[in-house]
Scaffold this motif. Sequence first.
Motif, PDB file in Angstrom:
ATOM      1  N   GLU A 270      -4.402   3.412   3.382  1.00 32.69           N
ATOM      2  CA  GLU A 270      -5.632   3.388   2.605  1.00 32.69           C
ATOM      3  C   GLU A 270      -5.734   2.159   1.718  1.00 32.69           C
ATOM      4  OE1 GLU A 270      -8.237   6.411  -0.266  1.00 32.69           O
ATOM      5  OE2 GLU A 270      -6.411   7.105   0.718  1.00 32.69           O
ATOM      6  N   ILE A 271      -4.605   1.698   1.219  1.00 30.87           N
ATOM      7  CA  ILE A 271      -4.626   0.576   0.271  1.00 30.87           C
ATOM      8  C   ILE A 271      -4.635  -0.772   0.980  1.00 30.87           C
ATOM      9  CG2 ILE A 271      -2.171   0.043  -0.084  1.00 30.87           C
ATOM     10  CD1 ILE A 271      -2.743   0.342  -3.103  1.00 30.87           C
ATOM     11  N   LYS A 272      -4.402  -0.754   2.274  1.00 31.54           N
ATOM     12  CA  LYS A 272      -4.326  -1.997   3.037  1.00 31.54           C
ATOM     13  C   LYS A 272      -5.681  -2.711   3.021  1.00 31.54           C
ATOM     14  CE  LYS A 272      -2.734  -3.779   7.494  1.00 31.54           C
ATOM     15  NZ  LYS A 272      -2.261  -3.409   8.850  1.00 31.54           N
ATOM     16  N   GLY A 273      -5.676  -3.972   2.647  1.00 27.76           N
ATOM     17  CA  GLY A 273      -6.889  -4.777   2.655  1.00 27.76           C
ATOM     18  C   GLY A 273      -7.743  -4.643   1.409  1.00 27.76           C
ATOM     19  N   ASP A 276      -9.738  -5.184  -4.789  1.00 26.06           N
ATOM     20  CA  ASP A 276     -10.208  -4.745  -6.106  1.00 26.06           C
ATOM     21  C   ASP A 276      -9.104  -3.960  -6.817  1.00 26.06           C
ATOM     22  OD1 ASP A 276     -11.561  -4.007  -8.332  1.00 26.06           O
ATOM     23  OD2 ASP A 276     -13.068  -2.761  -7.330  1.00 26.06           O
ATOM     24  N   LYS A 277      -8.628  -4.508  -7.921  1.00 23.16           N
ATOM     25  CA  LYS A 277      -7.520  -3.872  -8.643  1.00 23.16           C
ATOM     26  C   LYS A 277      -7.893  -2.492  -9.166  1.00 23.16           C
ATOM     27  CE  LYS A 277      -4.311  -7.022  -8.367  1.00 23.16           C
ATOM     28  NZ  LYS A 277      -3.034  -6.733  -7.679  1.00 23.16           N
ATOM     29  N   LYS A 278      -9.155  -2.368  -9.593  1.00 26.46           N
ATOM     30  CA  LYS A 278      -9.598  -1.081 -10.126  1.00 26.46           C
ATOM     31  C   LYS A 278      -9.560  -0.007  -9.046  1.00 26.46           C
ATOM     32  CE  LYS A 278     -13.311   0.955 -12.884  1.00 26.46           C
ATOM     33  NZ  LYS A 278     -14.631   0.718 -13.521  1.00 26.46           N
ATOM     34  N   GLN A 284      -4.076   4.649  -6.195  1.00 19.87           N
ATOM     35  CA  GLN A 284      -2.694   4.871  -6.630  1.00 19.87           C
ATOM     36  C   GLN A 284      -2.579   6.169  -7.427  1.00 19.87           C
ATOM     37  OE1 GLN A 284      -0.499   2.303  -9.680  1.00 19.87           O
ATOM     38  NE2 GLN A 284      -0.034   1.283  -7.751  1.00 19.87           N
ATOM     39  N   ASN A 285      -3.497   6.361  -8.366  1.00 19.92           N
ATOM     40  CA  ASN A 285      -3.480   7.577  -9.180  1.00 19.92           C
ATOM     41  C   ASN A 285      -3.754   8.822  -8.347  1.00 19.92           C
ATOM     42  OD1 ASN A 285      -2.825   6.265 -11.510  1.00 19.92           O
ATOM     43  ND2 ASN A 285      -4.875   6.238 -12.358  1.00 19.92           N
ATOM     44  N   LYS A 286      -4.622   8.687  -7.331  1.00 21.74           N
ATOM     45  CA  LYS A 286      -4.923   9.826  -6.467  1.00 21.74           C
ATOM     46  C   LYS A 286      -3.672  10.297  -5.739  1.00 21.74           C
ATOM     47  CE  LYS A 286      -6.908   9.416  -2.390  1.00 21.74           C
ATOM     48  NZ  LYS A 286      -7.888   9.152  -1.322  1.00 21.74           N
ATOM     49  N   TYR A 287      -2.895   9.358  -5.219  1.00 20.42           N
ATOM     50  CA  TYR A 287      -1.681   9.730  -4.478  1.00 20.42           C
ATOM     51  C   TYR A 287      -0.562  10.180  -5.422  1.00 20.42           C
ATOM     52  CZ  TYR A 287      -3.448   8.380   0.077  1.00 20.42           C
ATOM     53  OH  TYR A 287      -4.167   8.344   1.245  1.00 20.42           O
ATOM     54  N   ASP A 336      -3.027   6.889 -17.380  1.00 20.46           N
ATOM     55  CA  ASP A 336      -1.974   6.150 -18.070  1.00 20.46           C
ATOM     56  C   ASP A 336      -1.769   4.753 -17.479  1.00 20.46           C
ATOM     57  OD1 ASP A 336       0.027   5.764 -19.871  1.00 20.46           O
ATOM     58  OD2 ASP A 336       1.587   6.710 -18.665  1.00 20.46           O
ATOM     59  N   ASP A 337      -2.178   4.528 -16.218  1.00 20.91           N
ATOM     60  CA  ASP A 337      -1.887   3.262 -15.563  1.00 20.91           C
ATOM     61  C   ASP A 337      -3.092   2.328 -15.478  1.00 20.91           C
ATOM     62  OD1 ASP A 337       0.736   4.099 -15.008  1.00 20.91           O
ATOM     63  OD2 ASP A 337       0.039   5.247 -13.287  1.00 20.91           O
ATOM     64  N   ASN A 338      -4.193   2.658 -16.144  1.00 24.21           N
ATOM     65  CA  ASN A 338      -5.417   1.872 -15.996  1.00 24.21           C
ATOM     66  C   ASN A 338      -5.585   0.806 -17.079  1.00 24.21           C
ATOM     67  OD1 ASN A 338      -6.001   3.422 -13.827  1.00 24.21           O
ATOM     68  ND2 ASN A 338      -7.388   4.788 -14.905  1.00 24.21           N
ATOM     69  N   LYS A 339      -4.592   0.646 -17.931  1.00 19.76           N
ATOM     70  CA  LYS A 339      -4.743  -0.233 -19.086  1.00 19.76           C
ATOM     71  C   LYS A 339      -4.993  -1.686 -18.671  1.00 19.76           C
ATOM     72  CE  LYS A 339      -2.527  -0.864 -23.559  1.00 19.76           C
ATOM     73  NZ  LYS A 339      -1.338  -0.609 -24.353  1.00 19.76           N
ATOM     74  N   GLY A 340      -4.198  -2.201 -17.721  1.00 19.53           N
ATOM     75  CA  GLY A 340      -4.356  -3.573 -17.275  1.00 19.53           C
ATOM     76  C   GLY A 340      -5.693  -3.820 -16.617  1.00 19.53           C
TER      77      GLY A 340
END
Length: 828
Positions: A270-273, A276-278, A284-287, A336-340
Motif C-alpha cells: 500500500e505504501i509503495k509509490g 505524500d508524507k501525510k 502507517q498509523n492505520k497498520y 503521536d507520530d504526526n508531529k513532523g
Amino acid sequence: MDLVSNFLSQKNIDSKITFEKYIMLNTKLNNEKQYSVKDVCYFNANNDNLKWHYDKNKILEIHLNNMLFEQDLVFDNVKKLSLIINDNVKFDKLFINNCNELYLQFNGRVEVIDKISINDCKFKQISINNHIDGNIEFQKCEFNDFNLYGFPNAVIKGAFTFDFCEIKERANFMNFEFKNKVSFKMSKFKDNTYFNNSVFKDYADFHECEFEKTACFYGATFEKDPNFSACYFKEPKAINLINIDIDKLDFKSVEQYIKDNYQDESYKGEIKGIEDKKEEIKIQNKYKLRCIKNLKDSFRTIKDVLIMQNNTLEAQEWHKLELYAKEKELEIQLGDDNKGVIRNNRKIKKLKIKKLIIKLKGMFSKLQNLGDIYVKICDFVVYFIMIMGKSIFAIIKIFYNVINGIYKIIQIILSCIFYIASIDRILKLRYLKFYRKIKSIGKKMVDFTLWFDCILLQVYRNTSNHHTNFLKILNFTILMISSYAIFGLLVLNNMDFILSFGPMTIAATNYIVLLMLLIIFISLTRKLYQYGASLLFLICGLFIISIVSFLSSIYIPAFYFLIYFASVLISYLLFICKIKLFVFISRLFAYTCLIGVVILKPQLINPFAGIFSSDKLYESKFEKRLNDLNTSAIINIAKLSQKDFNFTKEYINISFTELNSAKALIIANKEKLKEILSKVYDDKYESDYKKVLNELENNTSNVKNIIEKIDNKNNNSVVSAQLNQFSKLNFTQEVDFLHGIKSNFSISKKLSPEQIALFDQKDSQDKLKSVLALLKFKSNFKGILKTINQDEIIQSAIKSTSVLYSIILLLCIFSLQKTARKNSIVPS
C-alpha cells in the motif's frame, strides 16, 4: 546433465547403488569433513528417467550424512519419500513439494544457509532428534502426528513456520527452544498438543489456530509478546496455561511489537509509490492500529480462557498486558507520530502565502510604473504646449492642473481598490487558515476524551501495574500523604512571608510555576503530555489573570492550589523515575514523613478532614489572638461585631462565663467583624476618610461639600458611595464578579442629590462619625483584621487543596482495595 540424471545413469549400470554412495564416490571431502555437492539436485517425479528407476508405489529412501549441498536439493511430486538426515549435514535450500507419504527424520546436527521448505505434503511420521541451525517452514501440510518420539530438547535457531497445517493426532513440541520467529497461524490441532517448557525467544504467532483438545503450555516461556488473536479453543478448560513465564512482557515490549510487526506485506504494497508524507503517516498509523488491536485481542483471548478456568491470579497478568495494548492503541489514535508532518505542512502553507504576497506586490509595482509613464507623457505634452505660445499658458496651466488632479484622484482610487482587493484576498487566505486551524483544534478537542482515558491508563500502570502490584500502590499512597503533609508544613505555616508579596508578584510566581510544569511536560518525548501541558497552561493562565484582576481576595488560595498541584506532579515524576538513587530517596522521604504524620497529625490520613473540618488541620490564629487580649478589648470587639461603636475605654470586671460568651459571640460573627474592618481600613480611601472625620469633628456644616470635593478630585463616586453605606451601618461585602471589576477599576454609581443631602442630617453624621472613629483604633484592630484574613486564606487553601488531595487519596484507597482483592490479600 545434472547430478540426479548422472546418478540415474550410473544406476542403470549398478542397480544397487544409492544416492548417498554415488555422492561419496563422486565428490570430495572439505575441511568440515563433508562431501561437497556443487550441483543442483532435482528429484522430479514427472521425469521419465526417475519413473523408470523408482516405482511411484514404492518409497524413495534417501539417507544423508556428512554432506554439503551448495545448491538446491529439491523433491518435487515424489509421492512417497523417506528422508533421513543424519549428522553433519548442511543445506543451502531444501524443497519438498506435493508428497503424499512423507517420512522425515532429523537425527543429527543440521545447518541451513537459506531454508528448508516443505509444502503441500502429507506426513506419515516426523521426528526432530537434534538441533536445526536455520530456517524451516511447513505450509499446507497434513500430519498424522508430530515428533512423538523426537529429541526432548531440540533447538531451532532459525525461523520456524508452521502455517495452514493440520495435525490429526498428538503433537509434541515439548522442551523446544525457538530462537527466532515462530508462526503457527491458521493451523489445526485435532488432538492433544504439548508445548511444555518450550522457550520462545522471539515472536510466536498462533493467530486463528484451532485447538480441539488439550493445548498444554505448562512452564512455557514467552520472551516477546505472543499473538493468540482469534485463536479458537474448543474446550477452554482443557487448556493448560499454568506457570507460563511472561516476566519479560511489559509496556516496552508492546511498543516494540508494533515496531517489528506492523510493516507486513500489505503495508509494503500500500505504501509503495506514495510520496505524500501525510498520507504515508496515515497509512502507517492505520497498520499500527490494526497490529495493536490484534495484540490486544491476543491478550484478551488468554485472559478469557483463564477466567473460565477460575484462575484469576494468572488472568490478571494477561489483563494487565491487555491494558498496556489499550493504552498504546489510544496513543496511536491521538496521532503521536504526526508531529513532523504537521510542521512540514505549516512550512508549505507559509511559503505559499509568501509567494502570493510577492506576486501581489509585483502586480502593484507594475501598476505604479505605468502611472509614472503616464505622468511623464502628460508632462511632455504640457511643456510642448507651453512652448507653442505664452498667450495660452494660463489656460494650459489650469488644464494641466485639472488633468493632473484627476489623474491623482484616479491613481488614489485605483490604489485603494487594489489594496482593498489585495487585503481582501490576504484576509480570505488568513481567514481560511484560521478556520482550518480552528477546525483542526475542534477535532483535537474531541480527542481530549481519548487523551484523558490514555492518561488514566498510564497513571494506573505507573502506580499499581493496573492493580496487580500491592506494594507499588502502597508506596505511592504513602508518598501522596507525605507530600500533602510537607505542603502544609512548609507553605501554610509561612503565611506572613507569602502576604508580604503583592498580587502581581504572586501572579508572576504562578506563571513561573506553570512554565516549569510546561517545560517538564514538553521535555518528555510523548506528544500525549504536550496536549495536557497546553491545556493546563491555558486554563490556569486565564484563571490567574481573572483572579488577580477581579477577585483578588482568592488569589492566594489559588496560588496554594497550584503549588500543591505542582508538588503532586513532581512527586509522581519522582515515583516513576528509574534512577535507583531517586527512588531510594523518595521512599525514605515518604516513610519518614508518614511516621511524623501518624504521630503528629493522624487526621491527615482521613481524605475528608480538610474539606469538612479544616480546623482539625490548622489552629486558628484569630482565636489565639483573642485569648491574648484583655477584657476591655474583647468587649469592644464583641460590640463592634454587633455594629455597636460605643467603645468602653476603662477595665470591666466580668466573669469568665461572660468573657467566654463574648469570645464565642466574636467567633460566630467573625465575618461581620471582617466586613466592617476591611471597609474602614481600606488603604485606597483611608486618607479621604480621615478628611471626612476631621470635618465631622470640627465643622459638620461642610461635610457634604468635602465629600463632593473628594469625588470630583478622584473622578469617581466610590468614597461617597462607601460613606453612604457607613451612615446606614451597611457593611455588606459584595463578592460577585461585576463588583470585582468595579472595585478593581474604582468605578461606582453616582449618588443622587437626595442621597448626598443625607450627609447634612445629624443622625447620619453621628453614625458616620462613630464608624470613622475606628481609624483612631487602627493600631488595635488592624492586627485583628490581619489574623482574620490569614485564617480565611489558610482555611480556603486547605479546603481547595483538600479537594484534590481527597480525590487522589480516594483513588489510592480504591486501588489498594482492588489490588489487595486481586492478590487475595483481602477475601472477595
